[in-house]
Design an enzyme around this catalytic site. Structure first.
Site, short mmCIF file in Angstrom:
data_model
loop_
_atom_site.label_atom_id
_atom_site.label_comp_id
_atom_site.label_asym_id
_atom_site.label_seq_id
_atom_site.Cartn_x
_atom_site.Cartn_y
_atom_site.Cartn_z
N ASP A 179 80.54 15.53 -28.77
CA ASP A 179 79.13 15.70 -29.07
C ASP A 179 78.80 17.06 -28.47
OD1 ASP A 179 76.03 13.84 -28.64
OD2 ASP A 179 76.42 15.96 -29.05
N LYS A 233 69.29 22.09 -30.60
CA LYS A 233 69.38 22.45 -29.19
C LYS A 233 70.01 23.82 -29.07
CE LYS A 233 68.94 17.81 -29.12
NZ LYS A 233 68.78 17.02 -30.36
N PHE A 248 62.23 2.94 -27.62
CA PHE A 248 61.48 3.89 -26.80
C PHE A 248 60.66 4.86 -27.66
CE2 PHE A 248 64.43 7.05 -28.03
CZ PHE A 248 65.59 6.33 -28.24
N TYR A 307 70.60 24.72 -55.35
CA TYR A 307 70.94 23.35 -54.98
C TYR A 307 72.40 23.28 -54.54
CZ TYR A 307 71.24 18.33 -54.89
OH TYR A 307 71.41 17.04 -54.46
N PHE A 362 74.56 7.80 -25.22
CA PHE A 362 73.35 8.45 -25.68
C PHE A 362 72.77 7.54 -26.76
CE2 PHE A 362 70.16 11.40 -25.75
CZ PHE A 362 69.74 11.56 -27.04
N THR A 363 71.46 7.50 -26.85
CA THR A 363 70.77 6.48 -27.65
C THR A 363 71.20 6.47 -29.11
OG1 THR A 363 69.04 8.09 -27.94
CG2 THR A 363 68.74 6.48 -26.17
N ARG A 370 63.47 8.18 -19.58
CA ARG A 370 64.92 8.05 -19.76
C ARG A 370 65.42 6.98 -18.76
NH1 ARG A 370 66.69 10.09 -24.55
NH2 ARG A 370 65.23 8.36 -24.87
C1 LIG Z 1 73.43 14.74 -26.71
C2 LIG Z 1 72.73 14.42 -27.99
C3 LIG Z 1 71.33 14.57 -28.11
O1 LIG Z 1 70.63 15.03 -27.06
C4 LIG Z 1 70.71 14.26 -29.34
C5 LIG Z 1 69.30 14.34 -29.52
N1 LIG Z 1 68.54 14.61 -28.49
C6 LIG Z 1 67.23 14.56 -28.37
C7 LIG Z 1 66.29 14.03 -29.47
C8 LIG Z 1 66.22 12.57 -29.17
C9 LIG Z 1 67.23 11.75 -29.62
C10 LIG Z 1 67.32 10.44 -29.13
C11 LIG Z 1 66.42 9.97 -28.20
O2 LIG Z 1 66.60 8.79 -27.56
C12 LIG Z 1 65.41 10.78 -27.82
F1 LIG Z 1 64.52 10.24 -27.03
C13 LIG Z 1 65.32 12.09 -28.26
C14 LIG Z 1 66.69 14.84 -27.05
O3 LIG Z 1 65.44 14.92 -26.91
O4 LIG Z 1 67.50 14.99 -26.10
C15 LIG Z 1 71.53 13.81 -30.41
C16 LIG Z 1 70.95 13.44 -31.77
O5 LIG Z 1 70.59 14.63 -32.40
P1 LIG Z 1 69.30 14.71 -33.38
O6 LIG Z 1 68.10 14.46 -32.52
O7 LIG Z 1 69.36 16.12 -33.92
O8 LIG Z 1 69.48 13.66 -34.42
C17 LIG Z 1 72.88 13.68 -30.24
N2 LIG Z 1 73.47 13.98 -29.05
#
Ligand SMILES: CC1=C(O)/C(=C\N=C(/Cc2ccc(O)c(F)c2)C(=O)O)C(COP(=O)(O)O)=CN1
Length: 456
Positions: free
Chosen positions: A214, A257, A448, A71, A123-124, A381
């Site tokens: 980011d 990623k 979305f 842990y 970014f969302t 998107r």
């Molecule tokens: C540049 C950036 C990202 O691309 C990102 C995530 N991305 C996703 C998953 C996703 C996120 C938000 C959406 O509206 C979406 F529909 C898809 C993606 O597919 O691209 C995160 C957040 O990182 P987490 O996903 O590990 O928490 C932070 N920063």
């Protein structure tokens, strides 16, 4: 001879299931014409996202057996911390379950109501956490980024005049940090140059304003710097990444990623006060400061994945496959964001459906059509993802109305890309018949992901 032939061979495969058109018609209707709501068993080629969908290497799988699930004080954490320090250069690491876990900690720690956070395109989840903590987001990306047809080398760049104007308008003391994304997801995976990053650092330091990167796809960004920026043509991706990060105070990171894992993330910083606050807050939201919502085995796999992500042969094959798909679509004059970005092809749904206005959800329609055509899953998107203005409640109207074909790392073959291209062409040939959608269910947060639609 293809310069980007994959520097690996396949050892394990996961059988894919094909479906009939009738099955897909039922599935997409059950999913409310939202590809996020499809069960993966009904998806043939899954290009929804490159997030967490990547194939791990034999070494990463071997690392899973080295999970120290203590842990507190897991050995995997210390190896991950050391790897992040070596490759990203930051002093302190706070592990989180994924990127938005880090965004939550950063926003809660540095943002107060009335603050302003500028960033190179929204970014969302990033904007959501900034607004939830009481900040106003300001888009300071170069205008070129909003033009899908304009082929420019660094469309992810910050417009320094916009940043300077915001600092003059609201005052440096109300800007807790500038959020710089590398690459810029919503612009089409577009890179930011080293020179621009350096210039943003010089401008912000004059006003004592921090920069939080980011870094989710910063290694892909490094490939574009190596290919397109004077003086970096023979610099390793690791050295480019280290220099790039040195122009920031820290980063939020989705390990799903670049680092080639299925889960994980972190907040890194050189700032002692932020580190103390975030490593304390992490126990509230993510778990102890030595696991942050990850199993030990996942931390080990992510540490190994980081070392694999900076290999040039790997990154050339990863981006090379995206470019290959772009070349196929180009031969048919199919509209998508130029130049081809790092992690996907972003179809221009306005270019597909000029007869649909944005309130009829062109990108949502195209994503549903592509699934119906061939079981290929893509992601909207456009206006649905852009959501509503936090202050007025009105729909944002982004200039980019896109459908993202996101290529997972080390998963699909060239033949799959050929099938995807043919499916997109079939949708393009039928484009006049598209009728648009009506939203029948709108969730409160990040709509979305779970919204539902019906054909008009
Ligand atoms: C540049 C950036 C990202 O691309 C990102 C995530 N991305 C996703 C998953 C996703 C996120 C938000 C959406 O509206 C979406 F529909 C898809 C993606 O597919 O691209 C995160 C957040 O990182 P987490 O996903 O590990 O928490 C932070 N920063």
């Amino acid at each position: 001879r293809r310069s980007w032939a994959e520097p690996y061979k396949i050892k394990v495969v996961e059988p894919l299931r094909t479906t009939t058109r009738e099955e897909r018609e039922a599935a997409i209707a059950d999913a409310g014409y939202n590809t996020f709501l499809l069960p993966s068993k009904d998806v043939y080629i899954d290009l929804l996202t490159d997030s967490g969908t990547n194939a791990m290497s034999d070494r990463q799988w071997a690392g899973m057996m080295l999970g120290d699930e203590a842990y507190a004080g897991s050995g995997n954490y210390y190896r991950l911390e050391d790897t992040i320090r070596r490759f990203y250069g930051y002093r302190h690491v706070v592990p989180t379950h994924q990127g938005r876990g880090a965004e939550n900690l950063l926003s809660q720690s540095l943002i107060s109501p009335g603050h302003h956070v500028p960033g190179n395109m929204y970014f969302t989840t990033t904007r959501f956490h900034q607004e939830k903590a009481g900040a106003t987001f300001h888009d300071i990306i170069v205008d070129e980024a909003h033009d899908p047809t304009l082929d420019a080398p660094f469309k992810g760049n910050v417009d320094l005049a916009k940043l300077a104007a915001l600092i003059d308008e609201v005052g440096a003391e109300r800007i807790p940090y500038v959020c710089v994304a590398a690459t810029v997801n919503m612009a089409g995976g577009q890179p930011i140059s080293m020179a621009n990053m350096r210039a943003v650092r010089e401008l912000t330091q004059r006003h004592g304003i921090a920069i939080y990167l980011d870094a989710t796809r910063a290694v892909e960004n490094a490939l574009f710097i190596r290919e397109r920026e004077e003086g970096y043509g023979s610099t390793s991706l690791a050295d480019i990444l280290l220099e790039f990060c040195s122009y920031s105070d820290g980063c939020t990171m989705s390990g799903k990623k670049d680092p080639l894992t299925n889960i994980g993330g972190w907040l890194a910083t050189n700032d002692e006060a932020l580190f103390e606050e975030a490593r304390n807050l992490v126990v509230v939201y993510e778990g102890l400061h030595t696991y942050g919502g990850m199993a030990g085995r996942d931390m080990e796999a992510m540490a190994i994945g980081i070392t694999e992500s900076v290999e040039l042969a790997y990154m050339k094959s990863r981006v090379g496959q995206v470019r290959y798909l772009g070349e196929l679509l180009d031969q048919w004059g199919i509209p998508f964001v130029r130049p081809v970005g790092g992690h996907g092809i972003f179809l221009d749904a306005r270019g597909f459906y000029p007869h649909l206005d944005q309130e009829q959800f062109p990108a949502q329609t195209l994503a549903a059509q592509l699934y119906l055509e061939a079981g290929v899953r893509a992601m909207e998107r456009g206006i649905v993802s852009a959501g509503r203005d936090a202050a007025t409640g009105e729909n944002h109207h982004p200039s980019l109305e896109l459908v993202r074909l996101t290529i997972p790392r080390r998963v699909y073959t060239q033949a799959h890309m050929d099938v995807v291209a043919e499916s997109v062409k079939a949708c393009y040939d039928d484009r006049e018949a598209a009728r648009g959608l009506r939203m029948t269910y709108e969730p409160k947060y990040l709509r979305f992901f779970q919204a539902r639609f019906e054909p008009l």
